[in-house]
Design a protein around this motif. Structure first.
Motif, PDB file in Angstrom:
ATOM      1  N   ASP A 167      -3.157  12.546  15.309  1.00  0.00           N
ATOM      2  CA  ASP A 167      -1.899  12.006  16.274  1.00  0.00           C
ATOM      3  C   ASP A 167      -1.155  10.862  15.927  1.00  0.00           C
ATOM      4  N   ASN A 168      -1.848  10.118  15.104  1.00  0.00           N
ATOM      5  CA  ASN A 168      -1.053   8.892  14.654  1.00  0.00           C
ATOM      6  C   ASN A 168      -2.108   8.398  13.479  1.00  0.00           C
ATOM      7  N   PHE A 169      -1.381   7.561  12.553  1.00  0.00           N
ATOM      8  CA  PHE A 169      -1.989   7.017  11.426  1.00  0.00           C
ATOM      9  C   PHE A 169      -1.236   5.718  11.029  1.00  0.00           C
ATOM     10  N   VAL A 170      -1.915   4.556  11.678  1.00  0.00           N
ATOM     11  CA  VAL A 170      -1.399   3.261  11.485  1.00  0.00           C
ATOM     12  C   VAL A 170      -2.204   2.151  10.838  1.00  0.00           C
ATOM     13  N   LEU A 171      -2.111   1.437   9.737  1.00  0.00           N
ATOM     14  CA  LEU A 171      -3.092   0.566   9.366  1.00  0.00           C
ATOM     15  C   LEU A 171      -2.254  -0.731   9.310  1.00  0.00           C
ATOM     16  N   VAL A 172      -2.767  -1.714  10.154  1.00  0.00           N
ATOM     17  CA  VAL A 172      -2.195  -3.116  10.584  1.00  0.00           C
ATOM     18  C   VAL A 172      -2.098  -3.900   9.373  1.00  0.00           C
ATOM     19  N   ARG A 173      -3.002  -3.677   8.184  1.00  0.00           N
ATOM     20  CA  ARG A 173      -3.004  -4.635   7.108  1.00  0.00           C
ATOM     21  C   ARG A 173      -3.156  -3.580   5.945  1.00  0.00           C
ATOM     22  N   PRO A 174      -2.773  -3.937   4.829  1.00  0.00           N
ATOM     23  CA  PRO A 174      -3.143  -3.021   3.479  1.00  0.00           C
ATOM     24  C   PRO A 174      -4.601  -3.350   2.944  1.00  0.00           C
ATOM     25  N   LYS A 175      -5.516  -2.549   3.173  1.00  0.00           N
ATOM     26  CA  LYS A 175      -7.018  -2.691   2.788  1.00  0.00           C
ATOM     27  C   LYS A 175      -7.516  -1.527   2.429  1.00  0.00           C
ATOM     28  N   THR A 176      -8.099  -1.493   1.312  1.00  0.00           N
ATOM     29  CA  THR A 176      -8.631  -0.280   0.693  1.00  0.00           C
ATOM     30  C   THR A 176      -9.894   0.419   1.841  1.00  0.00           C
ATOM     31  N   LYS A 177     -10.702  -0.782   1.941  1.00  0.00           N
ATOM     32  CA  LYS A 177     -11.869  -0.510   2.851  1.00  0.00           C
ATOM     33  C   LYS A 177     -11.646   0.320   4.022  1.00  0.00           C
ATOM     34  N   ASP A 178     -10.589   0.018   4.689  1.00  0.00           N
ATOM     35  CA  ASP A 178     -10.049   0.591   6.119  1.00  0.00           C
ATOM     36  C   ASP A 178      -9.725   2.097   5.924  1.00  0.00           C
ATOM     37  N   MET A 179      -9.121   2.212   4.752  1.00  0.00           N
ATOM     38  CA  MET A 179      -8.837   3.761   4.331  1.00  0.00           C
ATOM     39  C   MET A 179      -9.819   4.439   4.095  1.00  0.00           C
ATOM     40  N   VAL A 180     -10.760   3.986   3.290  1.00  0.00           N
ATOM     41  CA  VAL A 180     -12.221   4.617   3.071  1.00  0.00           C
ATOM     42  C   VAL A 180     -12.927   5.117   4.223  1.00  0.00           C
ATOM     43  N   THR A 181     -12.889   4.064   5.269  1.00  0.00           N
ATOM     44  CA  THR A 181     -13.743   4.418   6.615  1.00  0.00           C
ATOM     45  C   THR A 181     -12.957   5.566   7.113  1.00  0.00           C
ATOM     46  N   ILE A 182     -11.619   5.743   7.433  1.00  0.00           N
ATOM     47  CA  ILE A 182     -10.911   6.512   7.925  1.00  0.00           C
ATOM     48  C   ILE A 182     -11.093   8.108   7.109  1.00  0.00           C
TER      49      ILE A 182
ATOM     50  N   LEU B 110       3.363  11.422   5.582  1.00  0.00           N
ATOM     51  CA  LEU B 110       3.970  10.543   6.494  1.00  0.00           C
ATOM     52  C   LEU B 110       5.470  10.857   6.767  1.00  0.00           C
ATOM     53  N   PRO B 111       5.885  10.586   7.890  1.00  0.00           N
ATOM     54  CA  PRO B 111       7.344  10.652   8.206  1.00  0.00           C
ATOM     55  C   PRO B 111       8.572   9.726   7.458  1.00  0.00           C
ATOM     56  N   THR B 112       7.927   8.623   7.171  1.00  0.00           N
ATOM     57  CA  THR B 112       8.559   7.611   6.291  1.00  0.00           C
ATOM     58  C   THR B 112       7.653   6.689   5.513  1.00  0.00           C
ATOM     59  N   LYS B 113       8.192   6.118   4.444  1.00  0.00           N
ATOM     60  CA  LYS B 113       7.418   5.306   3.710  1.00  0.00           C
ATOM     61  C   LYS B 113       6.651   4.118   4.425  1.00  0.00           C
ATOM     62  N   ASP B 114       5.221   3.979   4.177  1.00  0.00           N
ATOM     63  CA  ASP B 114       4.390   3.037   5.035  1.00  0.00           C
ATOM     64  C   ASP B 114       3.583   2.206   3.835  1.00  0.00           C
ATOM     65  N   GLU B 115       4.095   0.977   3.843  1.00  0.00           N
ATOM     66  CA  GLU B 115       3.699   0.198   2.627  1.00  0.00           C
ATOM     67  C   GLU B 115       2.156  -0.191   2.628  1.00  0.00           C
ATOM     68  N   ASN B 116       1.592  -0.234   4.231  1.00  0.00           N
ATOM     69  CA  ASN B 116       0.325  -0.573   4.324  1.00  0.00           C
ATOM     70  C   ASN B 116      -0.686   0.485   3.904  1.00  0.00           C
ATOM     71  N   ILE B 117      -0.170   1.891   4.334  1.00  0.00           N
ATOM     72  CA  ILE B 117      -0.954   3.097   3.806  1.00  0.00           C
ATOM     73  C   ILE B 117      -1.039   3.243   2.486  1.00  0.00           C
ATOM     74  N   LEU B 118       0.411   3.175   1.727  1.00  0.00           N
ATOM     75  CA  LEU B 118       0.531   3.386   0.337  1.00  0.00           C
ATOM     76  C   LEU B 118      -0.497   2.275  -0.580  1.00  0.00           C
TER      77      LEU B 118
ATOM     78  N   ILE C  83       2.814  10.767   0.705  1.00  0.00           N
ATOM     79  CA  ILE C  83       4.132  11.202   0.413  1.00  0.00           C
ATOM     80  C   ILE C  83       4.733  11.495   1.787  1.00  0.00           C
ATOM     81  N   ARG C  84       6.226  11.188   1.420  1.00  0.00           N
ATOM     82  CA  ARG C  84       7.015  11.282   2.701  1.00  0.00           C
ATOM     83  C   ARG C  84       7.029  12.851   3.073  1.00  0.00           C
ATOM     84  N   ALA C  85       7.263  13.106   3.982  1.00  0.00           N
ATOM     85  CA  ALA C  85       7.358  14.735   4.632  1.00  0.00           C
ATOM     86  C   ALA C  85       8.487  15.241   3.801  1.00  0.00           C
ATOM     87  N   GLU C  86       9.757  14.634   3.876  1.00  0.00           N
ATOM     88  CA  GLU C  86      10.761  15.297   3.023  1.00  0.00           C
ATOM     89  C   GLU C  86      10.535  15.458   1.663  1.00  0.00           C
ATOM     90  N   ASP C  87       9.689  14.996   0.809  1.00  0.00           N
ATOM     91  CA  ASP C  87       9.442  15.086  -0.475  1.00  0.00           C
ATOM     92  C   ASP C  87       8.080  16.141  -0.869  1.00  0.00           C
TER      93      ASP C  87
END
Length: 211
Positions: free
Chosen positions: A127-142, A157-165, A177-181
């Motif tokens: 439904d949604n995927f947002v990270l308030v900060r760039p942290k590998t540990k949060d990504m691993v938890t998800i 993702l719909p657009t480039k998201d630095e925190n997720i990247l 990756i962006r959806a258009e790519d």
């Protein structure tokens, strides 16, 4: 119409979403997908490899010894391919590996690749995927919440998201990756494809498909 569960980042089902059959319910065709993947990989090659022929190797302008009466074989240049440090016979030269595929064929391959993923239950919709900060540990938890920690995963993702990247770049089996790519190569490369709802909407809009 076919549908898919919508989940949150804790893997709870929060709804369902109908999917267009033209994208996710095609007749599988590995040959079309294979052609698109080969073309994509070929188009990534720079083609700058090169070796020197005997014309390119410096030196060798003088005949090493006279033609006859030396007891040795006849030679005209020390840069002959027969000699050490000589030119290379039939070595690679710069070339263009580009393979042009029609846009319709690329889209067909992508849709068929997505169909195979859908039928193998390897597509997840968040439904949604947002990270308030760039942290590998949060990504691993998800990833653990979604039971994806042992699989290679591509987030669309719909657009480039630095925190997720930044959160994903240190995890070797996770891509973003962006959806258009999105293309058939990336769909085939990863075990699981994870769309966000907005990412799916953007993808369908770019491809001109009514959701």
């Amino acid at each position: 119409m076919i549908d898919i569960e919508i989940r949150d980042i804790n893997n709870n089902v929060v709804g369902r979403r109908q999917l267009p059959e033209i994208v996710f319910n095609n007749q599988a065709s590995e040959s079309v997908v294979h052609s698109a993947v080969i073309a994509y990989m070929a188009n990534q090659r720079q083609g700058t490899h090169a070796t020197k022929t005997r014309a390119m190797v410096s030196g060798g302008g003088r005949k090493p010894w006279r033609q006859k009466h030396t007891g040795r074989a006849r030679h005209g240049s020390i840069r002959s391919p027969l000699w050490r440090k000589g030119g290379i016979i039939f070595g690679p030269q710069p070339r263009d590996y580009y393979i042009k595929l029609p846009k319709q064929m690329k889209d067909t391959a992508l849709f068929k690749a997505l169909t195979m993923k859908y039928k193998d239950n390897e597509i997840i919709l968040l439904d949604n995927f947002v990270l308030v900060r760039p942290k590998t540990k949060d990504m691993v938890t998800i990833l653990k919440n979604l039971q994806l920690n042992e699989k290679s995963v591509l987030f669309v993702l719909p657009t480039k998201d630095e925190n997720i990247l930044l959160s994903a770049r240190n995890i070797p089996y996770v891509g973003v990756i962006r959806a258009e790519d999105l293309n058939a190569y990336y769909v085939s490369l990863f075990d699981e494809i994870v769309f966000t709802v907005s990412g799916l909407d953007k993808f369908l809009t770019v491809k001109g498909v009514n959701s």
